[in-house]
Design an enzyme around this catalytic site. Sequence first.
Site, mmCIF file in Angstrom:
data_model
loop_
_atom_site.group_PDB
_atom_site.id
_atom_site.type_symbol
_atom_site.label_atom_id
_atom_site.label_comp_id
_atom_site.label_asym_id
_atom_site.label_seq_id
_atom_site.Cartn_x
_atom_site.Cartn_y
_atom_site.Cartn_z
ATOM 1 N N ASP A 36 0.929 -1.182 0.234
ATOM 2 C CA ASP A 36 -0.137 -0.001 0.130
ATOM 3 C C ASP A 36 0.734 1.344 -0.105
ATOM 4 O OD1 ASP A 36 -3.154 0.784 0.523
ATOM 5 O OD2 ASP A 36 -1.809 1.966 2.013
ATOM 6 N N HIS A 70 -7.100 -6.859 1.053
ATOM 7 C CA HIS A 70 -6.047 -6.054 0.734
ATOM 8 C C HIS A 70 -4.849 -6.221 1.826
ATOM 9 C CE1 HIS A 70 -4.010 -2.122 0.004
ATOM 10 N NE2 HIS A 70 -4.225 -1.755 1.033
#
Length: 289
Positions: free
Chosen positions: A104, A269
């Site tokens: 990320d 995620h």
Amino acid sequence: MRITGFDYQRVPVADGVALDVAVAGSGSPIVLLHGFPETHLMWRHVAADLAANHTVLCPDLRGYGASDKPADTGETYSKRTMAADVVAVAKAFGHDRFALAGHDRGALVALRAGLDHPDKVSHLAILDVLPTLDMWDVLHGTTAAVGFHLYLMAQPPGLPEQLIGAAPDAFFGHFLDAWTQRDDAIPTDVRAAYLEASRNAVTSIVADYRASAGIDVEHDTADREAGNRLAMPLTVLQQDWGAALGYDAVALWQAWAKDLDHRTVTSGHFMAEESPSEVVKALRELLVR
């Protein structure tokens, strides 16, 4: 909270800025960079496994966790500045060349480190993010709603900080819930640690995101126009965002990398916490390329 079996050190990386770094293991070094809205704790499973054969360094990024949170002066939270932090951390532990993995936000820092410091980064892994320019390009129409936070935190200083600061646990907790497929991936105590760390870093987190709508775009555009590409082996692990948002993920990454291994992962995620064995396997395979 700390990763069991890891030592912790404060490492100066720039004038008045030090990062909190967890370190363990011996052997060839690998640096692991966390994402949003997390801290280095997101690597707790992966780092412990890799430490059996490698020196593993897990810093909190500047502006996050227990690391310093300097006031933003325009370039303070550019990925170029944060990448220089990573090089300084590795050097502080005696490593002039190291493997690097980021998730990320940490993946954007890792990507910039690979572009700016190809002599330092031997191998690169990116977890569930696109390069900044491509990220903005693929968000359009109603599908862009998935990235509403990107637009919120891109606004000038003032309003984003006020809105998020009014209900930080609701804001940051939304992503921990919405982006996770396994309910047990982030235990209650770890979740509480993430929320506390984020609650105490609203201004610097917003500054990090704001940079990705400004100076980071400038830096990435310059590299694209110059034809700069990653020279080291690159592994990318992503959810199937291409199918959801209508783009060819492999093609986007091939434009940035000469040696690409792109893998679609069946995970939420937070894959280092939801599918740590798959992440470890991919990293070990990367390190022998």
